[in-house]
Design an enzyme around this catalytic site. Sequence first.
Site, PDB file in Angstrom:
ATOM      1  N   HIS A 453       0.813  -1.222   0.000  1.00 47.98           N
ATOM      2  CA  HIS A 453       0.000   0.000   0.000  1.00 47.98           C
ATOM      3  C   HIS A 453       0.843   1.267   0.000  1.00 47.98           C
ATOM      4  O   HIS A 453       0.310   2.368  -0.167  1.00 47.98           O
ATOM      5  CB  HIS A 453      -0.934   0.008   1.214  1.00 47.98           C
ATOM      6  CG  HIS A 453      -2.279   0.578   0.920  1.00 47.98           C
ATOM      7  ND1 HIS A 453      -2.482   1.568  -0.025  1.00 47.98           N
ATOM      8  CD2 HIS A 453      -3.506   0.316   1.440  1.00 47.98           C
ATOM      9  CE1 HIS A 453      -3.756   1.886  -0.072  1.00 47.98           C
ATOM     10  NE2 HIS A 453      -4.406   1.138   0.801  1.00 47.98           N
ATOM     11  N   ASP A 457      -2.493   1.634  -4.809  1.00 49.41           N
ATOM     12  CA  ASP A 457      -3.770   1.867  -4.137  1.00 49.41           C
ATOM     13  C   ASP A 457      -4.803   0.876  -4.654  1.00 49.41           C
ATOM     14  O   ASP A 457      -4.574   0.156  -5.638  1.00 49.41           O
ATOM     15  CB  ASP A 457      -4.251   3.313  -4.340  1.00 49.41           C
ATOM     16  CG  ASP A 457      -4.343   3.697  -5.818  1.00 49.41           C
ATOM     17  OD1 ASP A 457      -4.941   2.929  -6.607  1.00 49.41           O
ATOM     18  OD2 ASP A 457      -3.808   4.755  -6.191  1.00 49.41           O
TER      19      ASP A 457
END
Length: 483
Positions: A453, A457
């Site tokens: 992350h 995304d």
Amino acid sequence: MIARRIWRSHRFLRPFSSSSVCSPPFRVPDYLSQSSSSPASRPFFVHPPTLMKCCGGSRSWFSNEAMTIDSNSGLIDVPLAQTGEGIAECELLKWFVKEGDSVEEFQPLCEVQSDKATIEITSRFKGKVALILHTPGDIIKVGETLVRLAVEDSQDSLLLTSDTSEIINLGGSKQRTDNLVGALSTPAVRNLAKDLGIDINVITGTGKDGRVLKEDVLRFSDQKGFVTDSVSSEHAVIGGDSVSTKASDFEDKTVPLRGFSRAMVKTMTMATSVPHFHFVEEINCDALVELKQFFKQNNTDSTIKHTFLPTLIKSLSMALTKYPFVNSCFNAESLEIILKGSHNIGVAMATEHGLVVPNIKNVQSLSLLEITKELSRLQHLATNNKLNPEDVTGGTITLSNIGAIGGKFGSPLLNLPEVAIIALGRIEKVPKFSEEGTVYPASIMMVNIAADHRVLDGATVARFCCQWKEYIEKPELLMLQMR
């Protein structure tokens, strides 16, 4: 003029001289010609034929490995070399030689396994094996001595065979091998003594030339009160069947991690420090099943086995072309993302030696048939624990095909420094509803994408997965855009 300067600075032959400059003819010093003097009383001098060069009628000797030779015993320590970048230790898998064997230059001595690959260690010298210092299963640090070799030279001719334990020099003096290298014994006996916590050098050997035998170790253990689990332990016989009564059969056992299992500990521990998120999707594989069946029916090469995986790998590469950030790595120190130019797609393989992830290089440039052959090669090497360092390094994204074993889907952890890994569930027939409301059977596969992350995304991963799914469900689009 040059010759006169050389003569002044090299009045005598220097031991371990690495100079390749040819000097004029000169008289050999007396201490080198006295064969009656002991080896310890004169400098150790190495001049085997392989280290001798002739130039203009004069000769100069040099040795690039002279500093590894013990001038007192004539033994060479062969250390564990650096087997790859970042490798600090290796596990010894097996020996190709035993004590007393003659070895040639570049002859394999042993096989070791690092975190990344299995490697053969070869000899850089010609001689005889004087002492093996480790047994299979030992963890050896880089630079630590693996074995000692007795090398021959014209002044001190070292003889070491399985029939004798004496070292004989040209001066006629004899020394026992055990004075130089400790107690004589086989690696198996040394390993037994090590397991029992016994210093093998304090045991009096009853074998030939004082060799320590297995019986000597067990006898010493009984005398000193050590507890052993002998193969000849007593058994209770009940109803004609032999039943072990040893309490050790029900005791806890400590299993050390070796090879790839040790590497997994390190990589998975690192992965837990990275923020993950997972994206799960199901893919209709009806077209994939038909394509595989077509390949099998038209296969003319019996050595090639067609599976679903090559098509999944190629379609993944096509999707990576449109979403390059999924094929990247992250530099946490400089806060930079490195977009990888090659699609080196790794495939996790569970072997009896542990989990290993070799990768197929440059998938974007390979055909389906080439991917199939390369995948087969890697699987064969992984099964036999023969993967090269190049096979397991440089990966950019990983596939974990847990469906080949069982399970609908899994939640994988990243294989750092990669930013994505995909777990593939098994393909199974399930009922589905058409737009008209009718029920039909469909071959469905669940995929779970784990992503870093810090780099990716949810929206990017979702779009990437939808593109990959389209290539799988509609192979015509894959064929249309393939290069």
